[in-house]
Design an enzyme around this catalytic site. Sequence first.
Site, mmCIF file in Angstrom:
data_model
loop_
_atom_site.group_PDB
_atom_site.id
_atom_site.type_symbol
_atom_site.label_atom_id
_atom_site.label_comp_id
_atom_site.label_asym_id
_atom_site.label_seq_id
_atom_site.Cartn_x
_atom_site.Cartn_y
_atom_site.Cartn_z
ATOM 1 N N SER A 143 1.582 -1.361 -8.221
ATOM 2 C CA SER A 143 2.718 -2.482 -8.175
ATOM 3 C C SER A 143 1.583 -3.975 -8.518
ATOM 4 O O SER A 143 2.063 -3.960 -9.267
ATOM 5 C CB SER A 143 2.689 -2.646 -6.445
ATOM 6 O OG SER A 143 3.183 -3.513 -5.665
ATOM 7 N N THR A 144 1.096 -4.837 -7.476
ATOM 8 C CA THR A 144 0.535 -6.024 -7.734
ATOM 9 C C THR A 144 -0.700 -6.150 -8.783
ATOM 10 O O THR A 144 -1.504 -5.044 -8.771
ATOM 11 C CB THR A 144 -0.708 -6.179 -6.197
ATOM 12 O OG1 THR A 144 0.576 -6.676 -5.688
ATOM 13 C CG2 THR A 144 -0.906 -7.658 -6.934
ATOM 14 N N HIS A 169 6.635 -1.905 -8.645
ATOM 15 C CA HIS A 169 7.281 -2.835 -7.128
ATOM 16 C C HIS A 169 7.985 -4.376 -7.803
ATOM 17 O O HIS A 169 7.043 -5.416 -7.990
ATOM 18 C CB HIS A 169 6.106 -3.499 -6.099
ATOM 19 C CG HIS A 169 6.088 -1.854 -5.080
ATOM 20 N ND1 HIS A 169 5.399 -1.582 -4.644
ATOM 21 C CD2 HIS A 169 6.571 -1.052 -5.696
ATOM 22 C CE1 HIS A 169 5.028 -0.766 -4.191
ATOM 23 N NE2 HIS A 169 6.040 -0.177 -4.780
ATOM 24 N N MET A 203 -1.250 -2.861 -4.139
ATOM 25 C CA MET A 203 -1.557 -2.936 -2.332
ATOM 26 C C MET A 203 -0.661 -1.536 -2.030
ATOM 27 O O MET A 203 0.324 -1.338 -1.880
ATOM 28 C CB MET A 203 -1.609 -4.195 -2.379
ATOM 29 C CG MET A 203 -1.463 -4.825 -0.827
ATOM 30 S SD MET A 203 -3.768 -4.514 -0.536
ATOM 31 C CE MET A 203 -3.727 -5.344 1.012
ATOM 32 N N ASP A 241 1.816 3.134 -1.008
ATOM 33 C CA ASP A 241 3.009 3.561 -1.848
ATOM 34 C C ASP A 241 2.607 4.905 -3.089
ATOM 35 O O ASP A 241 2.065 4.274 -3.822
ATOM 36 C CB ASP A 241 4.300 2.963 -2.238
ATOM 37 C CG ASP A 241 5.437 3.272 -3.237
ATOM 38 O OD1 ASP A 241 5.642 3.802 -2.548
ATOM 39 O OD2 ASP A 241 6.058 2.153 -3.432
#
Length: 379
Positions: free
Chosen positions: A189-190, A215, A308, A311
């Site tokens: 993600s991030t 993401h 973050m 998930d």
Amino acid sequence: MNAVTSDEQIKVMIVEDSLTARTMLKNMIETQPDLKVVDMAKDPFDAAEKMRKGLPDVMLLDVEMPRMDGLTFLRRIMAQHPMPVVICSNHTEKGSSASMKALEMGAVEVLAKSSIGALSKDDHGMNRVCDAVRAAAHARVSPKARKRRPPARDVKPLKKETADVIMAARSPNAPPVLRTPPVIGIGASTGGTEALAKMLQMLPADSPPIAIVQHMPEKFTEAFANRLNKLCAINISEARDGDKMTRGMAVVAPGSHHIILERSGRDYICRVIDGPPVSRHRPSVDVLFRSLSIQAGGNAMGVIMTGMGDDGAQSLLEMRQAGATTLAQNEESCVVYGMPREAVERGAAENAVHLNKIAEHIQAFDRNHLGHIAARGVR
């Protein structure tokens, strides 16, 4: 419980030329007690003047604005006052290209304006905005970047579905999956766009097939996959339903759909499926990893990288319990040590390694797995 104080709130500046968009973003952000919009600016010149009074914790930045474009302003911010920046971009080819450049320049998240939606009509849009701001606030944008304290305890977690809404978990009594060639699942993600680019470039052209969930919004994942394909020895594309997973290829989940892998004899087929957000994301790492725990078992390796939230952590544990090899990126090399931390704390990851070592572990798993197949005479 104590209320959230002003010192604990994440302070946000919105730089956007559209009054409607500024107001919508402000309304979304301020539904959460741990987030506060401290300033809004109509263009970079207006923003620079307001930043003289104090710097925000996070900036939401449009890329297409009058007088100075967002990329030029981002370049100046990162040179003079490095801070977490979330890019808000139009859902176009031009917008996707600009967003990829922004991520290369140091932006930590991308939001598609068209997918945000009005707060009253689209709670998923609100969740996406608020999650992006929180993730950005925890991101390391420079070696000396200070980590924010965790949100106050009375901030209620937003509702999220588990992978159960897509498929049931693997039964504990299910028999071991028969041997097949290896397959890799990766979730991020991030900070994942640049981490994945760096790691995938270290893999040789004959690497095992890889399914990736990063993401990102719809359309942006296609631009991301195209960028990776130009950088890497393996062939990388946005996933299409029915893709046969073969050596030397990787697929990136589309921003609006989940992906799962299905067994077809000794091969794996990628399926692009609809469904609600899982762990507040679509695509969701948990969905991909759950399919691997069921369909691939010990033939799979799961890797969870910077990001973050949580998930992927639960389904990575399910993969490990099914016999898969599991790995997490270590804290030192993460932009945001959230998803990997959850995986480590739940016992889902067998090892936590530096970003620079992940490709080595994938290659070692590939060699060992193929060695076992050859030793048993499986064809």
